[in-house]
Design a protein around this motif. Structure first.
Motif, short mmCIF file in Angstrom:
data_model
loop_
_atom_site.label_atom_id
_atom_site.label_comp_id
_atom_site.label_asym_id
_atom_site.label_seq_id
_atom_site.Cartn_x
_atom_site.Cartn_y
_atom_site.Cartn_z
N LEU A 138 0.83 -1.21 0.00
CA LEU A 138 0.00 0.00 0.00
C LEU A 138 0.87 1.25 0.00
O LEU A 138 0.60 2.22 -0.73
CB LEU A 138 -0.93 0.00 1.21
N PHE A 139 1.92 1.25 0.82
CA PHE A 139 2.81 2.41 0.88
C PHE A 139 3.51 2.63 -0.45
O PHE A 139 3.63 3.76 -0.92
CB PHE A 139 3.84 2.26 2.00
N MET A 140 3.99 1.56 -1.06
CA MET A 140 4.70 1.70 -2.32
C MET A 140 3.79 2.25 -3.42
O MET A 140 4.21 3.06 -4.24
CB MET A 140 5.31 0.36 -2.74
N GLY A 141 2.55 1.82 -3.44
CA GLY A 141 1.59 2.36 -4.40
C GLY A 141 1.35 3.84 -4.17
O GLY A 141 1.32 4.64 -5.11
N TRP A 142 1.20 4.21 -2.91
CA TRP A 142 1.00 5.62 -2.56
C TRP A 142 2.24 6.44 -2.92
O TRP A 142 2.13 7.52 -3.50
CB TRP A 142 0.69 5.74 -1.07
N ALA A 143 3.42 5.93 -2.59
CA ALA A 143 4.66 6.65 -2.89
C ALA A 143 4.87 6.81 -4.39
O ALA A 143 5.37 7.84 -4.85
CB ALA A 143 5.85 5.94 -2.26
N SER A 144 4.46 5.81 -5.14
CA SER A 144 4.58 5.89 -6.59
C SER A 144 3.73 7.03 -7.14
O SER A 144 4.17 7.79 -8.01
CB SER A 144 4.14 4.56 -7.22
N GLU A 145 2.53 7.16 -6.62
CA GLU A 145 1.60 8.19 -7.11
C GLU A 145 1.83 9.56 -6.51
O GLU A 145 1.67 10.58 -7.19
CB GLU A 145 0.16 7.75 -6.82
N ASN A 146 2.21 9.62 -5.23
CA ASN A 146 2.22 10.90 -4.52
C ASN A 146 3.60 11.49 -4.24
O ASN A 146 3.70 12.67 -3.93
CB ASN A 146 1.46 10.76 -3.19
N LEU A 147 4.63 10.68 -4.29
CA LEU A 147 5.96 11.18 -3.96
C LEU A 147 6.89 11.24 -5.16
O LEU A 147 8.06 11.59 -5.03
CB LEU A 147 6.61 10.32 -2.86
N GLY A 148 6.38 10.88 -6.31
CA GLY A 148 7.21 10.96 -7.51
C GLY A 148 8.21 9.83 -7.66
O GLY A 148 9.31 10.04 -8.16
N TYR A 149 7.85 8.64 -7.21
CA TYR A 149 8.70 7.47 -7.36
C TYR A 149 8.00 6.45 -8.27
O TYR A 149 7.54 5.41 -7.82
CB TYR A 149 9.02 6.82 -6.01
#
Length: 183
Positions: free
Chosen positions: A49-60
């Motif tokens: 869940l965190f990785m999906g969020w980071a992909s979308e929201n943190l530019g990763y």
């Protein structure tokens, strides 16, 4: 030691999650031989869940590619028609491991208590619709691996505490373990 032209020490980071540690799905003194494990107390499902969020929201965006890849320790050669998969090797899913960990550590469930809880969650009449015998087999399999791998718990790498369950009671020792040497 020196690295990248800078003087100073470096830490070796571990990559095992709490579910793999609970199951004992790592090599003692290999995967557990890090200085710090940033994801050592995070379950695989929360990590996804965190990785999906980071992909979308943190530019990763590369994290989205990691999420698409099936979890594998790559212990065997990957071929066109074969990829070693963690959940197949473990005989249980990461979602199941999370449930086992929560029952074992948060509710202090032993085999009988865990079986009773999982029959209501996974058994006949539930969304999963497993037979009582299938639930019993899953609980027995978990406790088999939990029991034979307890010796590995003494070598777990210190980690950030993000879940309420952990494979080892002493991992919730909150004393500082990294100190700035220049104080």
């Amino acid at each position: 030691p020196w690295s990248r032209g800078r003087r100073g020490g470096l830490l070796v980071l571990g990559t095992g999650n709490v579910d793999e540690a609970l199951r004992g799905y790592y090599t003692k003194y290999d995967c557990s031989a890090a200085d710090l494990n940033p994801i050592g107390s995070i379950c695989k499902e929360d990590l996804k869940l965190f990785m999906g969020w980071a992909s979308e929201n943190l530019g990763y965006p590369e994290m989205a590619n990691v999420l698409k890849a099936p979890p594998t320790a790559e212990l065997e050669p990957i071929t066109e028609d074969y990829t070693q998969l963690d959940e197949v090797d473990m005989g249980m899913s990461y979602a199941e491991l999370q449930q086992y960990g929560q029952l074992r550590k948060q509710q202090r469930a032993g085999p009988v208590t865990m079986f009773r809880a999982l029959v209501s969650l996974w058994g006949p009449g539930s969304a999963r619709g497993l037979s009582v015998a299938d639930v019993a087999a899953k609980v027995k399999r978990f406790f088999f691996y939990y029991s034979i791998n307890r010796h590995k718990m003494t070598t777990l790498t210190p980690s950030y505490h993000a879940e309420d369950y952990s494979p080892e009671d002493n991992r919730h020792d909150l004393r500082q373990f990294l100190y700035h040497p220049g104080w």
